[in-house]
Design a protein around this motif. Structure first.
Motif, PDB file in Angstrom:
ATOM      1  N   ALA A  66       0.831  -1.202   0.000  1.00 55.99           N
ATOM      2  CA  ALA A  66       0.000   0.000   0.000  1.00 55.99           C
ATOM      3  C   ALA A  66       0.865   1.252   0.000  1.00 55.99           C
ATOM      4  O   ALA A  66       2.013   1.245   0.455  1.00 55.99           O
ATOM      5  N   GLY A  67       0.277   2.333  -0.505  1.00 53.84           N
ATOM      6  CA  GLY A  67       0.910   3.645  -0.466  1.00 53.84           C
ATOM      7  C   GLY A  67      -0.126   4.688  -0.108  1.00 53.84           C
ATOM      8  O   GLY A  67      -1.326   4.522  -0.390  1.00 53.84           O
ATOM      9  N   ALA A  68       0.311   5.790   0.528  1.00 55.81           N
ATOM     10  CA  ALA A  68      -0.633   6.800   0.975  1.00 55.81           C
ATOM     11  C   ALA A  68       0.000   8.180   0.964  1.00 55.81           C
ATOM     12  O   ALA A  68       1.230   8.325   1.038  1.00 55.81           O
ATOM     13  N   ARG A  82       2.775  13.996   4.846  1.00 52.09           N
ATOM     14  CA  ARG A  82       3.476  12.713   4.873  1.00 52.09           C
ATOM     15  C   ARG A  82       3.149  11.912   3.619  1.00 52.09           C
ATOM     16  O   ARG A  82       2.030  11.938   3.117  1.00 52.09           O
ATOM     17  N   THR A  83       4.131  11.173   3.151  1.00 53.17           N
ATOM     18  CA  THR A  83       3.910  10.099   2.191  1.00 53.17           C
ATOM     19  C   THR A  83       4.404   8.821   2.853  1.00 53.17           C
ATOM     20  O   THR A  83       5.321   8.848   3.688  1.00 53.17           O
ATOM     21  N   MET A  84       3.807   7.709   2.499  1.00 53.70           N
ATOM     22  CA  MET A  84       4.169   6.461   3.177  1.00 53.70           C
ATOM     23  C   MET A  84       3.925   5.266   2.272  1.00 53.70           C
ATOM     24  O   MET A  84       3.074   5.281   1.381  1.00 53.70           O
ATOM     25  N   GLN A  85       4.716   4.233   2.525  1.00 46.99           N
ATOM     26  CA  GLN A  85       4.594   2.956   1.839  1.00 46.99           C
ATOM     27  C   GLN A  85       4.600   1.866   2.918  1.00 46.99           C
ATOM     28  O   GLN A  85       5.342   1.961   3.902  1.00 46.99           O
ATOM     29  N   GLN A  86       3.787   0.842   2.730  1.00 48.37           N
ATOM     30  CA  GLN A  86       3.756  -0.212   3.745  1.00 48.37           C
ATOM     31  C   GLN A  86       3.450  -1.575   3.127  1.00 48.37           C
ATOM     32  O   GLN A  86       2.816  -1.677   2.078  1.00 48.37           O
ATOM     33  N   LEU A  87       3.929  -2.596   3.825  1.00 46.04           N
ATOM     34  CA  LEU A  87       3.662  -3.984   3.474  1.00 46.04           C
ATOM     35  C   LEU A  87       3.028  -4.651   4.687  1.00 46.04           C
ATOM     36  O   LEU A  87       3.634  -4.688   5.758  1.00 46.04           O
ATOM     37  N   SER A  88       1.798  -5.153   4.515  1.00 46.19           N
ATOM     38  CA  SER A  88       1.067  -5.814   5.596  1.00 46.19           C
ATOM     39  C   SER A  88       0.981  -7.301   5.315  1.00 46.19           C
ATOM     40  O   SER A  88       0.831  -7.720   4.160  1.00 46.19           O
ATOM     41  N   GLN A 102       7.814   9.329   4.903  1.00 46.60           N
ATOM     42  CA  GLN A 102       8.570  10.535   4.596  1.00 46.60           C
ATOM     43  C   GLN A 102       7.755  11.709   5.159  1.00 46.60           C
ATOM     44  O   GLN A 102       6.580  11.881   4.802  1.00 46.60           O
ATOM     45  N   ARG A 103       8.391  12.509   6.019  1.00 45.99           N
ATOM     46  CA  ARG A 103       7.678  13.550   6.754  1.00 45.99           C
ATOM     47  C   ARG A 103       8.210  14.936   6.381  1.00 45.99           C
ATOM     48  O   ARG A 103       9.426  15.155   6.396  1.00 45.99           O
ATOM     49  N   PHE A 104       7.284  15.848   6.071  1.00 39.43           N
ATOM     50  CA  PHE A 104       7.630  17.225   5.741  1.00 39.43           C
ATOM     51  C   PHE A 104       6.848  18.144   6.679  1.00 39.43           C
ATOM     52  O   PHE A 104       5.634  18.299   6.520  1.00 39.43           O
ATOM     53  N   VAL A 105       7.530  18.701   7.660  1.00 39.33           N
ATOM     54  CA  VAL A 105       6.896  19.573   8.650  1.00 39.33           C
ATOM     55  C   VAL A 105       7.083  21.023   8.225  1.00 39.33           C
ATOM     56  O   VAL A 105       8.180  21.428   7.818  1.00 39.33           O
ATOM     57  N   GLU A 106       6.009  21.802   8.315  1.00 44.77           N
ATOM     58  CA  GLU A 106       6.092  23.215   7.954  1.00 44.77           C
ATOM     59  C   GLU A 106       7.127  23.934   8.816  1.00 44.77           C
ATOM     60  O   GLU A 106       7.377  23.564   9.967  1.00 44.77           O
ATOM     61  N   ASP A 107       7.732  24.966   8.247  1.00 45.55           N
ATOM     62  CA  ASP A 107       8.715  25.808   8.953  1.00 45.55           C
ATOM     63  C   ASP A 107       9.999  25.047   9.275  1.00 45.55           C
ATOM     64  O   ASP A 107      10.732  25.438  10.191  1.00 45.55           O
ATOM     65  N   ARG A 108      10.284  23.978   8.548  1.00 47.15           N
ATOM     66  CA  ARG A 108      11.536  23.248   8.733  1.00 47.15           C
ATOM     67  C   ARG A 108      12.429  23.348   7.504  1.00 47.15           C
ATOM     68  O   ARG A 108      13.321  22.528   7.309  1.00 47.15           O
TER      69      ARG A 108
END
Length: 204
Positions: A66-68, A82-88, A102-108
């Protein structure tokens, strides 16, 4: 020599997790997942809301890839994309999941944080009709790259859950879970959140 144990900073929270999904074909589905996490501002924690869109592909009888993409709103703090990939995986009563974020926080300054989240647990059906089930799992938060220079890396958190779910119909499921979220901090008390997690899943 012995050192005193670092106490934990505990707080009560309330988490809600409604979601809706539909199948595109026999192996592919999409899901819109939302969450509302209510916390006490007096404890230095902010309320959080997110909207997350999933595309899921069943690659075998045991595994789903899955991806989100997620937009997270932190009330009184910086919002996050955030973007994310997972295997369940499903292996009898055992459940596994590995998620990369992968996380992108504002003001960083556009810096990307990278985090790995492995999870393992069990899911047991209850009764003859299979409508009730109970599950428990544990998940590690392993920060590979912080969202800002100098932020903590390594194992930074642990989430454990135990709860039950009930399938009202083929389309609707309700769940109630006790969730414990522990954030590990250097030279400071760990932050521990205790929350009832109410889930509603609808598929069509």
């Amino acid at each position: 020599m012995t050192t005193p144990a670092v106490a934990s900073d505990d707080a009560f929270e309330l988490w809600l997790n409604p979601s809706i999904s539909t199948d595109l074909d026999d192996d592919t589905s999409i899901e819109l997942e939302t969450a509302q996490r209510f916390r006490s501002a007096a404890d230095g924690r902010v309320d959080t809301y997110f909207f997350r869109g999933w595309v899921k592909q069943q690659v075998s009888d045991e595994f789903t890839l899955a991806g989100a993409v997620e937009k997270r709103f932190n009330d009184g703090s910086s919002d996050e994309l955030r973007t994310m990939q997972q295997l369940s995986g499903k292996h009898g009563i055992f459940r596994t999941r590995v998620r990369l974020e992968q996380r992108f926080v504002e003001d960083r300054g556009g810096r990307m944080g990278l985090r790995l989240r492995p999870r393992a647990g069990i899911s047991l059906p209850l009764g003859d009709n299979g409508k009730w089930s109970v599950k428990t799992d544990a998940e590690l938060f392993w920060t590979l790259r912080g969202t800002s220079p100098g932020s903590d890396t390594g194992i930074t958190g642990l989430r454990t859950q135990i709860g039950t779910s009930y399938d009202i119909s083929d389309q609707l499921s309700l769940s109630l879970t006790y969730l414990r979220q522990q954030s590990f901090r250097d030279n400071a008390p760990d932050r521990v959140g205790h929350a009832p997690l109410l889930g509603v899943e609808f598929s069509f």
